[in-house]
Design an enzyme around this catalytic site. Structure first.
Site, PDB file in Angstrom:
ATOM      1  N   PHE A   1       9.078 -13.627  -7.470  1.00  0.00           N
ATOM      2  CA  PHE A   1       9.676 -12.426  -8.041  1.00  0.00           C
ATOM      3  C   PHE A   1       9.017 -11.973  -9.336  1.00  0.00           C
ATOM      4  O   PHE A   1       9.185 -10.840  -9.741  1.00  0.00           O
ATOM      5  CB  PHE A   1      11.167 -12.678  -8.331  1.00  0.00           C
ATOM      6  CG  PHE A   1      11.999 -12.886  -7.110  1.00  0.00           C
ATOM      7  CD1 PHE A   1      12.016 -14.103  -6.451  1.00  0.00           C
ATOM      8  CD2 PHE A   1      12.779 -11.851  -6.617  1.00  0.00           C
ATOM      9  CE1 PHE A   1      12.789 -14.289  -5.321  1.00  0.00           C
ATOM     10  CE2 PHE A   1      13.563 -12.030  -5.482  1.00  0.00           C
ATOM     11  CZ  PHE A   1      13.564 -13.252  -4.837  1.00  0.00           C
TER      12      PHE A   1
ATOM     13  N   ASP B   1      19.776 -23.293  -5.726  1.00  0.00           N
ATOM     14  CA  ASP B   1      18.355 -23.631  -5.544  1.00  0.00           C
ATOM     15  C   ASP B   1      17.924 -24.735  -6.500  1.00  0.00           C
ATOM     16  O   ASP B   1      16.844 -24.676  -7.098  1.00  0.00           O
ATOM     17  CB  ASP B   1      17.483 -22.385  -5.719  1.00  0.00           C
ATOM     18  CG  ASP B   1      16.094 -22.561  -5.111  1.00  0.00           C
ATOM     19  OD1 ASP B   1      15.908 -23.495  -4.294  1.00  0.00           O
ATOM     20  OD2 ASP B   1      15.188 -21.787  -5.457  1.00  0.00           O
TER      21      ASP B   1
ATOM     22  N   LEU C   1       2.805 -18.906 -18.260  1.00  0.00           N
ATOM     23  CA  LEU C   1       3.478 -20.199 -18.100  1.00  0.00           C
ATOM     24  C   LEU C   1       3.667 -20.556 -16.633  1.00  0.00           C
ATOM     25  O   LEU C   1       3.694 -21.722 -16.271  1.00  0.00           O
ATOM     26  CB  LEU C   1       4.861 -20.169 -18.767  1.00  0.00           C
ATOM     27  CG  LEU C   1       4.899 -20.108 -20.291  1.00  0.00           C
ATOM     28  CD1 LEU C   1       6.324 -19.829 -20.767  1.00  0.00           C
ATOM     29  CD2 LEU C   1       4.380 -21.407 -20.885  1.00  0.00           C
TER      30      LEU C   1
HETATM   31  P1  ATP Z   1      11.104 -18.237  -7.639  1.00  0.00           P
HETATM   32  O1  ATP Z   1      10.140 -17.775  -6.595  1.00  0.00           O
HETATM   33  O2  ATP Z   1      11.097 -19.735  -7.804  1.00  0.00           O
HETATM   34  O3  ATP Z   1      12.479 -17.651  -7.543  1.00  0.00           O
HETATM   35  P2  ATP Z   1      10.873 -16.665 -10.037  1.00  0.00           P
HETATM   36  O4  ATP Z   1       9.943 -15.492  -9.899  1.00  0.00           O
HETATM   37  O5  ATP Z   1      12.339 -16.371 -10.022  1.00  0.00           O
HETATM   38  O6  ATP Z   1      10.463 -17.741  -9.018  1.00  0.00           O
HETATM   39  P3  ATP Z   1      11.110 -18.668 -12.127  1.00  0.00           P
HETATM   40  O7  ATP Z   1      11.288 -19.768 -11.142  1.00  0.00           O
HETATM   41  O8  ATP Z   1      12.267 -18.297 -12.992  1.00  0.00           O
HETATM   42  O9  ATP Z   1      10.504 -17.365 -11.425  1.00  0.00           O
HETATM   43  O10 ATP Z   1       9.880 -19.011 -13.101  1.00  0.00           O
HETATM   44  C1  ATP Z   1       8.581 -19.266 -12.584  1.00  0.00           C
HETATM   45  C2  ATP Z   1       7.925 -20.372 -13.374  1.00  0.00           C
HETATM   46  O11 ATP Z   1       7.761 -19.975 -14.738  1.00  0.00           O
HETATM   47  C3  ATP Z   1       8.741 -21.663 -13.456  1.00  0.00           C
HETATM   48  O12 ATP Z   1       8.521 -22.486 -12.338  1.00  0.00           O
HETATM   49  C4  ATP Z   1       8.205 -22.263 -14.753  1.00  0.00           C
HETATM   50  O13 ATP Z   1       6.959 -22.891 -14.537  1.00  0.00           O
HETATM   51  C5  ATP Z   1       7.979 -21.057 -15.620  1.00  0.00           C
HETATM   52  N1  ATP Z   1       9.155 -20.787 -16.471  1.00  0.00           N
HETATM   53  C6  ATP Z   1      10.270 -20.113 -16.111  1.00  0.00           C
HETATM   54  N2  ATP Z   1      11.167 -20.059 -17.108  1.00  0.00           N
HETATM   55  C7  ATP Z   1      10.617 -20.715 -18.151  1.00  0.00           C
HETATM   56  C8  ATP Z   1      11.052 -21.018 -19.505  1.00  0.00           C
HETATM   57  N3  ATP Z   1      12.250 -20.624 -19.943  1.00  0.00           N
HETATM   58  N4  ATP Z   1      10.215 -21.731 -20.293  1.00  0.00           N
HETATM   59  C9  ATP Z   1       9.000 -22.128 -19.829  1.00  0.00           C
HETATM   60  N5  ATP Z   1       8.544 -21.883 -18.581  1.00  0.00           N
HETATM   61  C10 ATP Z   1       9.325 -21.181 -17.745  1.00  0.00           C
HETATM   62 MG    MG Z   2      13.931 -17.098  -8.879  1.00  0.00          MG
END
Ligand code: ATP
Ligand code: MG
Ligand code: MG
Length: 423
Positions: free
Chosen positions: A32, A152, A27
């Site tokens: 992270f 954020d 997705l």
């Molecule tokens: P960041 O570098 O932004 O902190 P991260 O590794 O913490 O990233 P998230 O931002 O939580 O990850 O998620 C990454 C991507 O995954 C989101 O931008 C979105 O496209 C997808 N995503 C996250 N959570 C969901 C969800 N609950 N349902 C569908 N897609 C999701």
């Molecule tokens: Mg994050």
């Protein structure tokens, strides 16, 4: 990043948590983690599986995120507060180490994608109002009931979802109708449960669903998948996600928070911060939805930093910063002289928000005035004067209806399409 301490490589069909979750497709990803659509064989629902990188600092961050998400879920048993729901969490061991995994409710495309699909022309104001209400409900819950600062907030971290119950209306909800219960119990060999399990997993591997945005006029071409169906007129809502940087308001831990363009002036100046930093980011997000442009896109230039440019951009739009605020932060001396004037950017070109909306974005006079009246208090240089999310929810702008379409907004539309990809 797919090495020891980094991401976990996933293949479609991979089982997680002892076979409860089956990976469907990717997705998204962030610094992270990678996030996968997975099928939950226990609840027969799709979920989002966030698989954290394995190194110590990422595991630590995931534990923090799980703690925040758990309090969010505990305080909202009916899951109605416009914030993503944590369903489960577990550890998964792979060749790159041990990865903390979060199971989240499955949501749709981000507002950033929505803005892109509208070709950066802005979304119709009536839709912007609906989206703003959802974000504010989420922020009100986080700030007032839990004392959590998101830190954020931005279009990328707000995801759309459809409110139609997939068990009642699987097609319109955006979910494929292939998950009807299989008839069981008549086949020879193996227990009935086992057969049902296997069938479900097989079907889950094939059936993939999404809530996606696309332009109505594309008619199935362009970036939208051929099978996408226009679900126009559906009440589209959104939820706040990504709590990896969230903190409790009474113990803020990082000095530098927020993504640059959505960063509040008190963070740039290091004057301390509270929940009102999210209100600043919210205003920047609402502007971006309505115009397709970032409200502030600071760049460093000859002899000045991006921080100083940012402060200049803020003042050009919102007027001069009161001297007391300008000189009150730990970093103030880097940018302001003792009179409260910027040291290196001496000539500011003032362009107030309501004029900008009319002249650059072709808003009608009344739309511009009303939208500016909604946004400007949220962009007060003094953080404690900004309305809270609760107060903002009372603002009359949220319940106005504009009929006249702006020239710049003629093409705008929010569509929830259905994707039904076969793997
Ligand atoms: P960041 O570098 O932004 O902190 P991260 O590794 O913490 O990233 P998230 O931002 O939580 O990850 O998620 C990454 C991507 O995954 C989101 O931008 C979105 O496209 C997808 N995503 C996250 N959570 C969901 C969800 N609950 N349902 C569908 N897609 C999701
Ligand atoms: Mg994050
Ligand atoms: Mg993110």
């Amino acid at each position: 990043s797919y090495r020891k301490g980094g991401y976990h490589a996933v293949r479609i069909g991979d089982p997680f948590a002892g076979g409860r979750y089956i990976a469907q497709r990717k997705l998204g990803w962030g610094q992270f983690s990678t996030v996968w659509l997975a099928y939950d064989t226990q609840s027969s629902k799709y979920v989002a599986l966030k698989i954290q990188k394995s190194a110590q600092q990422f595991a630590q961050a995931a534990l923090h995120e799980i703690e925040v998400l758990s309090s969010i879920a505990d305080g909202d048993p009916s899951n109605s507060k416009c914030v993503v729901r944590l369903i489960d969490h577990f550890k998964h061991t792979g060749p790159n180490g041990q990865h903390l995994c979060m199971v989240l409710e499955f949501l749709g495309d981000s507002l950033l994608r929505l803005i892109r699909f509208n070709r950066y022309k802005g979304i119709e104001l009536n839709k912007v109002r609906e989206i703003c209400k959802c974000i504010l409900m989420g922020l009100d819950y986080l700030h007032r009931e839990l004392g959590i600062i998101h830190t954020d907030l931005k279009p990328e971290n707000i995801l759309l979802f459809s409110t139609i119950d997939p068990t009642k209306d699987p097609i319109r909800s955006g979910l494929t109708p292939t998950l009807e219960r299989p008839e069981g119990g008549t086949l020879n060999g193996g227990s009935t449960m086992n057969i049902i399990e296997k069938k479900l997993k097989r079907r889950a591997r094939r059936a993939v669903a999404n809530i996606s945005v696309r332009r109505a006029s594309m008619g199935g071409g362009g970036e939208a998948p051929k099978s996408a169906r226009c679900l126009d007129g559906i009440d589209v809502r959104c939820k706040v996600v990504d709590f990896g940087n969230a903190c409790w308001a009474d113990k803020p831990f990082a000095e530098e928070i927020q993504t640059r363009q959505y960063r509040a002036p008190e963070v740039v100046l290091r004057s301390g911060y509270s929940c009102s930093v999210d209100m600043w980011s919210f205003a920047c997000t609402a502007f971006e939805l309505a115009t397709g442009d970032m409200m502030f896109a600071p760049k460093s230039g000859q002899g000045f930093s991006d921080d100083e440019d940012h402060l200049a951009l803020m003042m050009e739009l919102l007027g001069k910063m009161p001297r007391k605020i300008a000189i009150g932060g730990a970093r103030s001396k880097d940018y302001f002289d003792r009179h409260g004037d910027l040291k290196r950017i001496r000539r500011l070109k003032f362009w107030p928000l309501d004029r900008l909306l009319v002249e650059k974005y072709k808003f009608s006079e009344s739309d511009a005035r009303e939208f500016a009246e909604f946004l400007c208090p949220l962009l007060d240089f003094s953080p404690e004067k900004r309305p809270t999310a609760q107060q903002c929810l009372q603002h009359p702008w949220l319940n106005l209806r504009s009929s006249g379409q702006n020239e710049m907004q003629g093409q705008s539309n929010v569509d929830v399409g259905m994707r039904n990809l076969q793997i």
